[in-house]
Write a protein that holds these residues in place. Structure first.
Motif, PDB file in Angstrom:
ATOM      1  N   PHE A 146       0.786  -1.228   0.000  1.00 52.47           N
ATOM      2  CA  PHE A 146       0.000   0.000   0.000  1.00 52.47           C
ATOM      3  C   PHE A 146       0.822   1.284   0.000  1.00 52.47           C
ATOM      4  CE2 PHE A 146      -2.564  -3.312   2.231  1.00 52.47           C
ATOM      5  CZ  PHE A 146      -3.390  -3.586   1.152  1.00 52.47           C
ATOM      6  N   ILE A 147       2.152   1.147   0.117  1.00 56.95           N
ATOM      7  CA  ILE A 147       3.023   2.325   0.042  1.00 56.95           C
ATOM      8  C   ILE A 147       4.018   2.175  -1.109  1.00 56.95           C
ATOM      9  CG2 ILE A 147       4.753   3.727   1.240  1.00 56.95           C
ATOM     10  CD1 ILE A 147       3.300   2.982   3.874  1.00 56.95           C
ATOM     11  N   PHE A 148       4.843   1.111  -1.074  1.00 62.54           N
ATOM     12  CA  PHE A 148       5.883   0.961  -2.091  1.00 62.54           C
ATOM     13  C   PHE A 148       5.317   0.717  -3.486  1.00 62.54           C
ATOM     14  CE2 PHE A 148       9.499  -0.539   0.974  1.00 62.54           C
ATOM     15  CZ  PHE A 148       9.495   0.707   1.565  1.00 62.54           C
ATOM     16  N   GLU A 149       4.335  -0.179  -3.609  1.00 61.39           N
ATOM     17  CA  GLU A 149       3.766  -0.446  -4.941  1.00 61.39           C
ATOM     18  C   GLU A 149       3.117   0.802  -5.544  1.00 61.39           C
ATOM     19  OE1 GLU A 149       1.351  -3.986  -5.241  1.00 61.39           O
ATOM     20  OE2 GLU A 149       2.982  -5.265  -4.529  1.00 61.39           O
ATOM     21  N   PRO A 150       2.306   1.555  -4.791  1.00 61.19           N
ATOM     22  CA  PRO A 150       1.758   2.792  -5.369  1.00 61.19           C
ATOM     23  C   PRO A 150       2.837   3.821  -5.738  1.00 61.19           C
ATOM     24  CG  PRO A 150       0.417   2.123  -3.517  1.00 61.19           C
ATOM     25  CD  PRO A 150       1.645   1.238  -3.518  1.00 61.19           C
ATOM     26  N   ILE A 151       3.897   3.903  -4.928  1.00 61.34           N
ATOM     27  CA  ILE A 151       4.995   4.824  -5.267  1.00 61.34           C
ATOM     28  C   ILE A 151       5.672   4.372  -6.561  1.00 61.34           C
ATOM     29  CG2 ILE A 151       7.306   5.598  -4.571  1.00 61.34           C
ATOM     30  CD1 ILE A 151       6.239   5.694  -1.666  1.00 61.34           C
ATOM     31  N   ALA A 152       5.925   3.061  -6.683  1.00 60.33           N
ATOM     32  CA  ALA A 152       6.544   2.535  -7.907  1.00 60.33           C
ATOM     33  C   ALA A 152       5.652   2.800  -9.115  1.00 60.33           C
ATOM     34  CB  ALA A 152       6.834   1.044  -7.758  1.00 60.33           C
ATOM     35  N   LYS A 153       4.348   2.693  -8.911  1.00 63.89           N
ATOM     36  CA  LYS A 153       3.404   2.985  -9.998  1.00 63.89           C
ATOM     37  C   LYS A 153       3.461   4.478 -10.356  1.00 63.89           C
ATOM     38  CE  LYS A 153      -1.468   2.743 -11.216  1.00 63.89           C
ATOM     39  NZ  LYS A 153      -2.818   2.443 -10.760  1.00 63.89           N
TER      40      LYS A 153
END
Length: 182
Positions: A133-140
């Motif tokens: 919920f933090i790293f994946e959205p940032i990577a996106k």
């Protein structure tokens, strides 16, 4: 008529050339490329400084198993076009080896610092939430990761399952090893 192995090899050759061209023009030295390299180097240095050298072999075994599983899953997801990584460190090989290495380092730190099952499970849930919920959205947001038919919600239980099952496997291997010694 189904494709032959020659057809597949020719297509693979074309794809490899396309990846190289794309890499040269759109990826190398881009912001995302530097971001991945710098964050990996920083995390690696932190991990080396924090590493419990007395448990080196079990921690590295844990990391090696984690790396192999997450690399396989990332490659499978990319091949099935569930997600894609448009910005990568290298043009070939595992789609996002740099991030797979970072996941392995975080998992090794989790394994090293949370030695009791209860705290380990809780920390695994927290780490899964951070990844999902933090790293994946940032990577996106940074254009490093594109979920095609995937949701961050799907990742959450998978990260938890990985952390718990890999620790369980390591503990079983240690028990078997200790039984054969004594």
């Amino acid at each position: 008529m189904s494709p032959s192995i020659t057809d597949i090899m020719e297509t693979q050759e074309k794809l490899s050339k396309m990846r190289w061209e794309y890499y040269q023009h759109d990826i190398i030295f881009s912001f995302q490329w530097w971001f991945l390299i710098v964050t990996f180097i920083i995390l690696f240095i932190v991990w080396i400084r924090l590493l419990d050298k007395s448990r080196l072999l079990t921690i590295l075994l844990f990391g090696f198993i984690t790396l192999n599983i997450v690399t396989f899953l990332d490659t499978l997801g990319g091949e099935l076009q569930i997600w894609e990584y448009p910005k990568m460190i290298l043009p070939w090989g595992p789609r996002i080896l740099c991030i797979d290495l970072m996941i392995s380092i975080y998992f090794m730190l989790l394994y090293q610092f949370f030695t009791k099952w209860r705290s380990y499970i809780f920390a695994s849930i927290v780490l899964a939430a951070v990844f999902s919920f933090i790293f994946e959205p940032i990577a996106k947001l940074l254009g490093i990761y594109i979920p095609i038919s995937w949701s961050h919600l799907y990742s959450f239980p998978i990260y938890i399952l990985l952390a718990i099952s890999i620790r369980y496997l390591i503990e079983k291997l240690i028990t078997i090893n200790n039984l054969t010694k004594g």
